[in-house]
Design a protein around this motif. Structure first.
Motif, PDB file in Angstrom:
ATOM      1  N   ARG A  92       0.834  -1.208   0.000  1.00  0.00           N
ATOM      2  CA  ARG A  92       0.000   0.000   0.000  1.00  0.00           C
ATOM      3  C   ARG A  92       0.865   1.254   0.000  1.00  0.00           C
ATOM      4  O   ARG A  92       0.579   2.212  -0.728  1.00  0.00           O
ATOM      5  CB  ARG A  92      -0.929   0.005   1.224  1.00  0.00           C
ATOM      6  N   ASP A  93       1.905   1.245   0.802  1.00  0.00           N
ATOM      7  CA  ASP A  93       2.798   2.403   0.851  1.00  0.00           C
ATOM      8  C   ASP A  93       3.428   2.665  -0.518  1.00  0.00           C
ATOM      9  O   ASP A  93       3.537   3.825  -0.945  1.00  0.00           O
ATOM     10  CB  ASP A  93       3.891   2.181   1.898  1.00  0.00           C
ATOM     11  N   ARG A  94       3.842   1.614  -1.213  1.00  0.00           N
ATOM     12  CA  ARG A  94       4.447   1.784  -2.537  1.00  0.00           C
ATOM     13  C   ARG A  94       3.435   2.363  -3.523  1.00  0.00           C
ATOM     14  O   ARG A  94       3.780   3.224  -4.352  1.00  0.00           O
ATOM     15  CB  ARG A  94       4.982   0.454  -3.064  1.00  0.00           C
ATOM     16  N   CYS A  95       2.193   1.908  -3.418  1.00  0.00           N
ATOM     17  CA  CYS A  95       1.141   2.423  -4.299  1.00  0.00           C
ATOM     18  C   CYS A  95       0.908   3.910  -4.055  1.00  0.00           C
ATOM     19  O   CYS A  95       0.791   4.703  -5.000  1.00  0.00           O
ATOM     20  CB  CYS A  95      -0.156   1.647  -4.092  1.00  0.00           C
ATOM     21  N   GLU A  96       0.812   4.294  -2.796  1.00  0.00           N
ATOM     22  CA  GLU A  96       0.551   5.688  -2.469  1.00  0.00           C
ATOM     23  C   GLU A  96       1.734   6.575  -2.850  1.00  0.00           C
ATOM     24  O   GLU A  96       1.545   7.710  -3.291  1.00  0.00           O
ATOM     25  CB  GLU A  96       0.220   5.812  -0.985  1.00  0.00           C
ATOM     26  N   GLU A  97       2.939   6.057  -2.708  1.00  0.00           N
ATOM     27  CA  GLU A  97       4.114   6.822  -3.122  1.00  0.00           C
ATOM     28  C   GLU A  97       4.137   6.996  -4.648  1.00  0.00           C
ATOM     29  O   GLU A  97       4.480   8.072  -5.164  1.00  0.00           O
ATOM     30  CB  GLU A  97       5.380   6.102  -2.649  1.00  0.00           C
TER      31      GLU A  97
END
Length: 209
Positions: free
Chosen positions: A196-201
């Motif tokens: 999720r963090d990679r997607c939001e970044e």
């Protein structure tokens, strides 16, 4: 918010906070508020016409407690169900190894909007049932009823059909067959958070370009 004659309110008639009682409303839409005074003959000197935005309800013979609990239902039930919808979205996308991280992040916003609409409808339904339950009760009876059933109405009881407890269990059973309990659910979420963090970044980077 609408106020009625007799409502006890906190207000700011000048720069100092005061507690007063609503006497009524003017044709211009202002509320006439009576502040305490020692001499009844001077009461008119302690009356102020104020905007609704300058008033905060403390107590009302007819509405205060019910309004509070209805708002509490919305504050607890809505985010719980929106959160569950987002949990499903992120876990399924993480499990599937989606390549288009930006699309996944944008999909989460769509899920949030759609889940919000569904949660609003659910909240309205629960609030209607709560109103019906409280109908005809005195405020003291309402308070007793609320204290006895607060976990149910806020969705924290497994008996609550509108609650998140059963929904969390079902989601865990569906996405992680054989897993049970809050620890297993949190472990499932922990597993997807790096994705999720990679997607939001990736979304933030795409919007910065």
């Amino acid at each position: 918010m609408q106020f009625e004659a007799g409502d006890e309110v906190v207000c700011f008639p000048t720069t100092t906070l005061a507690i007063g009682r609503v006497l009524g409303a003017t044709e211009a839409g202002l509320y006439v508020v009576q502040l305490p005074c020692d001499d009844p003959e001077d009461e008119e000197l302690f009356q102020y016409e104020l905007l609704a935005e300058q008033l905060y309800l403390i107590r009302s013979a007819r509405r205060a407690f019910l309004d509070d609990v209805l708002a509490s239902v919305a504050r607890h039930v809505r985010p719980a169900h929106v959160g569950l919808a987002l949990d499903r979205h992120w876990v399924e996308a993480s499990d599937g190894g989606a390549d288009d991280l930006v699309a996944v992040a944008r999909g989460a916003e769509q899920v949030r909007r759609e889940a919000g609409v569904a949660a609003d409808a659910l909240v309205s339904e629960v609030q209607a049932r709560l109103r019906a339950c409280f109908e005809g009760m005195s405020e003291a009876q309402q308070i007793t009823c609320w204290e006895a059933g607060i976990d149910y109405w806020l969705g924290y009881s497994p008996r609550a059909p509108h609650g998140s407890v059963l929904a969390r269990r079902e989601l865990l059973r569906e996405l992680r067959p054989g897993s049970v309990g809050d620890d297993a659910y949190e472990a499932m979420l922990a597993g997807m958070r790096p994705f999720r963090d990679r997607c939001e970044e990736a979304l933030a980077a795409s919007e910065a370009d």
